[in-house]
Design a protein around this motif. Structure first.
Motif, PDB file in Angstrom:
ATOM      1  N   GLU A 128       0.957  -1.055   0.016  1.00  0.00           N
ATOM      2  CA  GLU A 128      -0.149  -0.180   0.019  1.00  0.00           C
ATOM      3  C   GLU A 128       0.724   1.433  -0.062  1.00  0.00           C
ATOM      4  OE1 GLU A 128      -2.626   1.603  -0.577  1.00  0.00           O
ATOM      5  OE2 GLU A 128      -3.789   0.087   0.141  1.00  0.00           O
TER       6      GLU A 128
ATOM      7  N   LEU B  18       0.112   4.043   0.392  1.00  0.00           N
ATOM      8  CA  LEU B  18      -0.892   4.981   1.316  1.00  0.00           C
ATOM      9  C   LEU B  18      -1.512   5.719   0.026  1.00  0.00           C
ATOM     10  CD1 LEU B  18       1.848   4.777   4.048  1.00  0.00           C
ATOM     11  CD2 LEU B  18       0.201   3.270   3.613  1.00  0.00           C
ATOM     12  N   ILE B  19      -1.779   4.814  -1.013  1.00  0.00           N
ATOM     13  CA  ILE B  19      -2.560   4.835  -2.240  1.00  0.00           C
ATOM     14  C   ILE B  19      -2.348   6.066  -3.262  1.00  0.00           C
ATOM     15  CG2 ILE B  19      -5.081   4.682  -2.962  1.00  0.00           C
ATOM     16  CD1 ILE B  19      -5.909   3.796  -0.700  1.00  0.00           C
TER      17      ILE B  19
ATOM     18  N   GLY C 250      -6.451   8.772  -3.651  1.00  0.00           N
ATOM     19  CA  GLY C 250      -6.909   7.630  -2.713  1.00  0.00           C
ATOM     20  C   GLY C 250      -7.868   6.788  -3.266  1.00  0.00           C
ATOM     21  N   ARG C 251      -7.548   6.359  -4.614  1.00  0.00           N
ATOM     22  CA  ARG C 251      -8.183   5.516  -5.515  1.00  0.00           C
ATOM     23  C   ARG C 251      -7.492   4.223  -5.207  1.00  0.00           C
ATOM     24  NH1 ARG C 251      -9.197   7.899 -11.157  1.00  0.00           N
ATOM     25  NH2 ARG C 251      -6.932   7.709 -11.053  1.00  0.00           N
TER      26      ARG C 251
ATOM     27  N   ASN D  57       5.730  -0.789   6.002  1.00  0.00           N
ATOM     28  CA  ASN D  57       6.251  -0.892   4.259  1.00  0.00           C
ATOM     29  C   ASN D  57       7.786  -0.159   4.500  1.00  0.00           C
ATOM     30  OD1 ASN D  57       3.957  -2.311   3.768  1.00  0.00           O
ATOM     31  ND2 ASN D  57       3.176  -0.624   2.797  1.00  0.00           N
TER      32      ASN D  57
ATOM     33  N   LEU E 186      -3.765   5.164   9.136  1.00  0.00           N
ATOM     34  CA  LEU E 186      -3.420   5.222   7.811  1.00  0.00           C
ATOM     35  C   LEU E 186      -4.485   5.731   6.820  1.00  0.00           C
ATOM     36  CD1 LEU E 186      -1.094   2.284   7.757  1.00  0.00           C
ATOM     37  CD2 LEU E 186      -0.385   4.638   7.898  1.00  0.00           C
TER      38      LEU E 186
ATOM     39  N   LEU F 268      -7.046   3.595   5.660  1.00  0.00           N
ATOM     40  CA  LEU F 268      -6.978   2.445   4.920  1.00  0.00           C
ATOM     41  C   LEU F 268      -8.122   1.928   5.101  1.00  0.00           C
ATOM     42  CD1 LEU F 268      -3.238   1.101   4.672  1.00  0.00           C
ATOM     43  CD2 LEU F 268      -4.409   2.733   2.937  1.00  0.00           C
ATOM     44  N   ARG F 269      -8.911   1.370   3.899  1.00  0.00           N
ATOM     45  CA  ARG F 269     -10.091   0.549   4.083  1.00  0.00           C
ATOM     46  C   ARG F 269      -9.544  -0.939   4.278  1.00  0.00           C
ATOM     47  NH1 ARG F 269     -12.814   2.635  -1.453  1.00  0.00           N
ATOM     48  NH2 ARG F 269     -10.560   2.903  -2.016  1.00  0.00           N
TER      49      ARG F 269
ATOM     50  N   VAL G  74      -7.064  -4.445   2.264  1.00  0.00           N
ATOM     51  CA  VAL G  74      -5.644  -4.784   2.557  1.00  0.00           C
ATOM     52  C   VAL G  74      -5.464  -5.949   3.131  1.00  0.00           C
ATOM     53  CG1 VAL G  74      -4.934  -1.950   2.668  1.00  0.00           C
ATOM     54  CG2 VAL G  74      -5.825  -3.349   4.448  1.00  0.00           C
TER      55      VAL G  74
ATOM     56  N   VAL H 284       1.831  -3.909   4.701  1.00  0.00           N
ATOM     57  CA  VAL H 284       0.554  -3.581   4.265  1.00  0.00           C
ATOM     58  C   VAL H 284       0.272  -3.649   2.862  1.00  0.00           C
ATOM     59  CG1 VAL H 284      -1.518  -2.288   4.665  1.00  0.00           C
ATOM     60  CG2 VAL H 284       0.187  -2.307   6.648  1.00  0.00           C
ATOM     61  N   VAL H 285      -0.314  -4.503   2.411  1.00  0.00           N
ATOM     62  CA  VAL H 285      -0.506  -4.586   0.826  1.00  0.00           C
ATOM     63  C   VAL H 285      -1.882  -4.452   0.455  1.00  0.00           C
ATOM     64  CG1 VAL H 285       1.645  -6.133   0.964  1.00  0.00           C
ATOM     65  CG2 VAL H 285      -0.651  -7.229   0.861  1.00  0.00           C
ATOM     66  N   THR H 286      -2.112  -4.104  -0.859  1.00  0.00           N
ATOM     67  CA  THR H 286      -3.216  -4.140  -1.534  1.00  0.00           C
ATOM     68  C   THR H 286      -3.309  -4.692  -2.810  1.00  0.00           C
ATOM     69  OG1 THR H 286      -5.235  -2.806  -2.149  1.00  0.00           O
ATOM     70  CG2 THR H 286      -2.868  -1.747  -2.415  1.00  0.00           C
TER      71      THR H 286
END
Lengths: 273, 66
Positions: free
Chosen positions: A49, A51-52, A56-57, B6, B25, B27-28, B32, B59-61
């Protein structure tokens, strides 16, 4: 003409084209190309992440999770341990999203950054471990028939040889190896699925792979980096169908000399010269 | 206390959980997955998993890929 579906483990698919989601200039363009390609399965990567993006998409905001089965890959991993970690992380996300792709992974364990060719030993190790953990493993590999056989024996749901290096657009460089892979994997198990993964550049490459008897094609760059991605997505969809039908229809044998298509009798008397 | 997310150092309040960190952070959580010291922590445990000094988190997505 109706065809049997492509069965990959517990997944039954009508479309034999699997497309990636990388390299698109915009999420809107990606969305449009996915739709046009007619694919039911789309691949994604697992990454930190950042931190997008600035707005923020997240790509997940642009994918209809009720429509597509997500196939997470382990791209960027250079050893079995990392690939296994990434596979688990991908599964964790898809589990939470209740997407049907939570039970499988497109395994890539790469050998080096220049060729992005797979490390066959590490790929085999990761396959064994992931199969044990209950994953359905779709294995990116080279076109080496012995490796293909070993991966199938290790429990891979599908073996997916590269036509040529990832993103290179060189097409299927060694059709003879692909033919041998098909023979080795399907000899006593004709429904075992083999997919060409990587290297295709154009519609004719896709059709050619399908005409060889492959069960499907997985591609990304060929559409995403085309001058007109949406048009190429449509071309790839047709090519996959055309190649598949051409394979099923049974092509004529190649001959050295001509065979007339028109009747050889009843021709008018030749004029005198 | 200090943790690493990270590869970036970060200060968090002692007693913070993974769920707290994700919220901080912005984050949704659904988008993640989190590894703590190389061990995947399932989403169901985020609220109970307290962070410790020097924890290393990944922390990954999902992103576009082929």
């Amino acid at each position: 003409m109706s065809d049997k579906p492509l069965v990959l483990g517990t997944h039954t698919l009508q479309s034999r084209l699997i497309v990636g989601t990388g390299k698109y200039s915009t999420f809107d363009m990606m969305q449009q190309c996915l739709e046009i390609s007619g694919s039911e399965v789309i691949t994604v990567a697992v990454r930190r992440e950042r931190l997008i993006d600035a707005e923020g998409r997240n790509i997940l905001d642009f994918i209809d999770l009720s429509k597509y089965t997500i196939l997470p890959n382990t791209a960027g991993c250079f050893n079995a341990e990392d690939a296994i970690r990434v596979a688990r992380l991908g599964r964790e996300i898809l589990d939470g999203l209740e997407n049907s792709g939570a039970d499988w992974v497109k395994l890539e364990v790469l050998g080096d950054t220049k060729t992005l060719l797979p490390d066959p030993v590490a790929t085999l190790q990761a396959t064994e471990a992931l199969v044990k953990e209950g994953f359905q493993v779709l294995c990116y590999t080279t076109d080496d028939p012995i490796t293909a056989k070993r991966l199938k024996d290790a429990g891979a749901t599908s073996v997916m040889p590269a036509g040529s290096p990832i993103g290179s657009g060189q097409g299927v460089l060694n059709p003879n190896n692909i033919r041998i892979c098909l023979e080795y994997l399907k000899g006593d198990d004709p429904d075992y699925p083999m997919i060409i993964d990587a290297g295709v550049g154009s519609a004719s490459d896709v059709a050619f792979a399908m005409e060889l008897g492959c069960d499907g094609v997985l591609l990304n760059t060929a559409i995403a980096s085309a001058t007109e991605p949406a048009m190429m997505a449509e071309a790839m969809k047709h090519a996959c169908l055309a190649g598949r039908q051409s394979y099923r229809a049974g092509r004529i044998a190649k001959k050295l000399y001509a065979t007339a298509s028109s009747p050889e009798t009843g021709v008018i008397r030749p004029s005198l010269r | 206390m200090q943790i690493t997310v990270n590869d970036e150092a970060r200060e968090v309040t002692a007693g913070s959980t993974i769920a707290d960190l994700l919220e901080e952070l912005g984050l949704r959580p659904k988008f993640v997955a989190v590894e703590r010291n190389l061990e995947l922590i399932p989403r169901a445990r985020h609220a109970e998993c307290e962070l410790a000094e020097n924890d290393k988190l990944e922390v990954v997505t999902l992103v576009g890929g082929g």
